[in-house]
Scaffold this motif. Structure first.
Motif, PDB file in Angstrom:
ATOM      1  N   GLU A  91       1.925  11.318  -1.916  1.00 36.52           N
ATOM      2  CA  GLU A  91       3.084  11.328  -1.020  1.00 36.52           C
ATOM      3  C   GLU A  91       2.704  10.787   0.358  1.00 36.52           C
ATOM      4  O   GLU A  91       1.595  11.015   0.850  1.00 36.52           O
ATOM      5  CB  GLU A  91       3.624  12.747  -0.904  1.00 36.52           C
ATOM      6  CG  GLU A  91       4.913  12.859  -0.104  1.00 36.52           C
ATOM      7  CD  GLU A  91       5.513  14.258  -0.154  1.00 36.52           C
ATOM      8  OE1 GLU A  91       6.324  14.574   0.726  1.00 36.52           O
ATOM      9  OE2 GLU A  91       5.144  15.023  -1.066  1.00 36.52           O
ATOM     10  N   LEU A  92       3.631  10.070   0.996  1.00 35.14           N
ATOM     11  CA  LEU A  92       3.376   9.483   2.310  1.00 35.14           C
ATOM     12  C   LEU A  92       3.163  10.572   3.356  1.00 35.14           C
ATOM     13  O   LEU A  92       3.955  11.489   3.485  1.00 35.14           O
ATOM     14  CB  LEU A  92       4.550   8.592   2.723  1.00 35.14           C
ATOM     15  CG  LEU A  92       4.471   7.979   4.131  1.00 35.14           C
ATOM     16  CD1 LEU A  92       3.310   7.000   4.217  1.00 35.14           C
ATOM     17  CD2 LEU A  92       5.794   7.284   4.475  1.00 35.14           C
ATOM     18  N   LEU A  93       2.065  10.433   4.123  1.00 36.40           N
ATOM     19  CA  LEU A  93       1.751  11.385   5.192  1.00 36.40           C
ATOM     20  C   LEU A  93       1.985  10.789   6.577  1.00 36.40           C
ATOM     21  O   LEU A  93       2.531  11.454   7.447  1.00 36.40           O
ATOM     22  CB  LEU A  93       0.292  11.853   5.078  1.00 36.40           C
ATOM     23  CG  LEU A  93      -0.089  12.633   3.815  1.00 36.40           C
ATOM     24  CD1 LEU A  93      -1.557  12.999   3.852  1.00 36.40           C
ATOM     25  CD2 LEU A  93       0.776  13.864   3.636  1.00 36.40           C
ATOM     26  N   LYS A  95       2.110   6.691   8.961  1.00 38.45           N
ATOM     27  CA  LYS A  95       1.932   5.249   9.061  1.00 38.45           C
ATOM     28  C   LYS A  95       1.419   4.903  10.459  1.00 38.45           C
ATOM     29  O   LYS A  95       1.854   5.485  11.450  1.00 38.45           O
ATOM     30  CB  LYS A  95       3.263   4.513   8.807  1.00 38.45           C
ATOM     31  CG  LYS A  95       3.671   4.457   7.343  1.00 38.45           C
ATOM     32  CD  LYS A  95       4.921   3.592   7.189  1.00 38.45           C
ATOM     33  CE  LYS A  95       5.316   3.455   5.725  1.00 38.45           C
ATOM     34  NZ  LYS A  95       6.507   2.578   5.563  1.00 38.45           N
ATOM     35  N   LYS A 172      -3.658  -2.342   4.553  1.00 40.78           N
ATOM     36  CA  LYS A 172      -3.264  -1.306   3.590  1.00 40.78           C
ATOM     37  C   LYS A 172      -3.550   0.093   4.146  1.00 40.78           C
ATOM     38  O   LYS A 172      -2.809   1.046   3.878  1.00 40.78           O
ATOM     39  CB  LYS A 172      -4.006  -1.502   2.271  1.00 40.78           C
ATOM     40  CG  LYS A 172      -3.599  -2.720   1.477  1.00 40.78           C
ATOM     41  CD  LYS A 172      -4.400  -2.812   0.190  1.00 40.78           C
ATOM     42  CE  LYS A 172      -4.010  -4.030  -0.634  1.00 40.78           C
ATOM     43  NZ  LYS A 172      -4.824  -4.135  -1.878  1.00 40.78           N
ATOM     44  N   LYS A 173      -4.625   0.208   4.929  1.00 39.04           N
ATOM     45  CA  LYS A 173      -5.037   1.515   5.445  1.00 39.04           C
ATOM     46  C   LYS A 173      -4.134   2.018   6.576  1.00 39.04           C
ATOM     47  O   LYS A 173      -4.306   3.152   7.031  1.00 39.04           O
ATOM     48  CB  LYS A 173      -6.481   1.443   5.934  1.00 39.04           C
ATOM     49  CG  LYS A 173      -7.485   1.279   4.803  1.00 39.04           C
ATOM     50  CD  LYS A 173      -8.901   1.073   5.319  1.00 39.04           C
ATOM     51  CE  LYS A 173      -9.883   0.892   4.173  1.00 39.04           C
ATOM     52  NZ  LYS A 173     -11.254   0.616   4.646  1.00 39.04           N
ATOM     53  N   THR A 175      -1.196   2.739   6.115  1.00 41.46           N
ATOM     54  CA  THR A 175      -0.344   3.712   5.430  1.00 41.46           C
ATOM     55  C   THR A 175      -1.243   4.730   4.748  1.00 41.46           C
ATOM     56  O   THR A 175      -2.112   4.372   3.954  1.00 41.46           O
ATOM     57  CB  THR A 175       0.555   3.026   4.385  1.00 41.46           C
ATOM     58  OG1 THR A 175       1.316   1.995   5.027  1.00 41.46           O
ATOM     59  CG2 THR A 175       1.512   4.029   3.762  1.00 41.46           C
ATOM     60  N   VAL A 176      -1.049   6.011   5.069  1.00 42.12           N
ATOM     61  CA  VAL A 176      -1.910   7.076   4.554  1.00 42.12           C
ATOM     62  C   VAL A 176      -1.110   7.975   3.619  1.00 42.12           C
ATOM     63  O   VAL A 176      -0.028   8.454   3.979  1.00 42.12           O
ATOM     64  CB  VAL A 176      -2.507   7.916   5.702  1.00 42.12           C
ATOM     65  CG1 VAL A 176      -3.427   9.004   5.153  1.00 42.12           C
ATOM     66  CG2 VAL A 176      -3.272   7.015   6.676  1.00 42.12           C
ATOM     67  N   TYR A 177      -1.657   8.184   2.417  1.00 42.02           N
ATOM     68  CA  TYR A 177      -1.008   9.026   1.414  1.00 42.02           C
ATOM     69  C   TYR A 177      -1.848  10.280   1.163  1.00 42.02           C
ATOM     70  O   TYR A 177      -3.059  10.301   1.408  1.00 42.02           O
ATOM     71  CB  TYR A 177      -0.832   8.260   0.106  1.00 42.02           C
ATOM     72  CG  TYR A 177      -0.006   6.999   0.241  1.00 42.02           C
ATOM     73  CD1 TYR A 177       1.392   7.054   0.187  1.00 42.02           C
ATOM     74  CD2 TYR A 177      -0.602   5.757   0.421  1.00 42.02           C
ATOM     75  CE1 TYR A 177       2.157   5.902   0.320  1.00 42.02           C
ATOM     76  CE2 TYR A 177       0.148   4.602   0.555  1.00 42.02           C
ATOM     77  CZ  TYR A 177       1.533   4.683   0.505  1.00 42.02           C
ATOM     78  OH  TYR A 177       2.286   3.540   0.646  1.00 42.02           O
ATOM     79  N   SER A 178      -1.211  11.316   0.651  1.00 41.32           N
ATOM     80  CA  SER A 178      -1.909  12.570   0.390  1.00 41.32           C
ATOM     81  C   SER A 178      -2.875  12.411  -0.783  1.00 41.32           C
ATOM     82  O   SER A 178      -2.491  11.927  -1.842  1.00 41.32           O
ATOM     83  CB  SER A 178      -0.906  13.690   0.074  1.00 41.32           C
ATOM     84  OG  SER A 178      -1.597  14.887  -0.231  1.00 41.32           O
TER      85      SER A 178
END
Length: 218
Positions: A91-93, A95, A172-173, A175-178
């Motif tokens: 899940e998106l944490l 940006k 790409k980094k 955007t950070v995802y769980s």
């Protein structure tokens, strides 16, 4: 002689009286000690479980918890989670503003296109030089110069390709995802805040994701 007999008789009498007194004193002392005898409870030996309670200070915390720090630096442009919120893996944490990283990627794409053109041109010239050298139309020095130019342009193309790959990866980094399913147990940053990445610095601890289903006492 009669006087001696009387003296011995008196000695025996007094000795006997003294012995009786000593015996009476011992009996009194022993009798008084018997009153202080400690009773000991005995029991048949058997196998049992002994429980020992230990009291100590500590804290309760999750067995598994992950601190979230971005790998690249920049301004937080999206922070769709709040403290106490449950999140799923992937899940998106957050940006990070990508403008700088987009510009870097575009710059390296232009550089690799130029490096590719130089490599192909020098490769063609090198093959042509080989044909001319085989026919004796150019010297060995000319052939070596064409070969050197080709290898230099080839190395520059490979370097440009590696730099482009890194620029794409950095983008790409942003955007950070769980990395796991859990709960946002701690949120340290806010929308619009500038954070440091972990590539060159220690990095900003933006939040902590914890699995609250498994706890431990430390």
């Amino acid at each position: 002689m009669p006087n001696n007999k009387r003296s011995r008789k008196k000695i025996f009498i007094f000795s006997g009286i003294g012995a009786v007194l000593v015996v009476l004193v011992l009996l009194v002392i022993l009798g008084s000690k018997k009153g202080n005898v400690i009773e000991v409870q005995t029991e048949k030996a058997s196998l049992r479980t002994l429980t020992q309670t230990v009291t100590a200070s500590g804290k309760i915390q999750p067995e598994v918890q992950v601190k979230i720090s971005p790998e690249v630096s920049g301004e937080i442009t999206a922070l769709p989670v709040r403290e106490g919120q449950e999140v799923k893996k992937g899940e998106l944490l957050l940006k990070i503003k990508p403008d700088t990283y987009i510009a870097r990627r575009d710059q390296m794409e232009a550089a690799i296109n130029s490096a590719k053109a130089n490599r192909e041109r020098s490769q063609s010239e090198y093959k042509r030089a080989e044909d001319l050298y085989a026919k004796g139309l150019i010297s060995e020095a000319d052939l070596e110069a064409a070969r050197t130019l080709y290898h230099v342009n080839k190395a520059q193309y490979e370097q440009a390709q590696a730099t482009l790959n890194q620029a794409i990866e950095d983008l790409k980094k942003t955007t950070v995802y769980s990395p796991m399913k859990g709960t946002v147990s701690q949120l340290n940053s806010e929308l619009g805040e500038r954070v440091l990445g972990t590539q060159q610095f220690q990095g900003t601890d933006v939040m902590t994701i914890a699995d609250l289903s498994r706890m431990e006492a430390r």
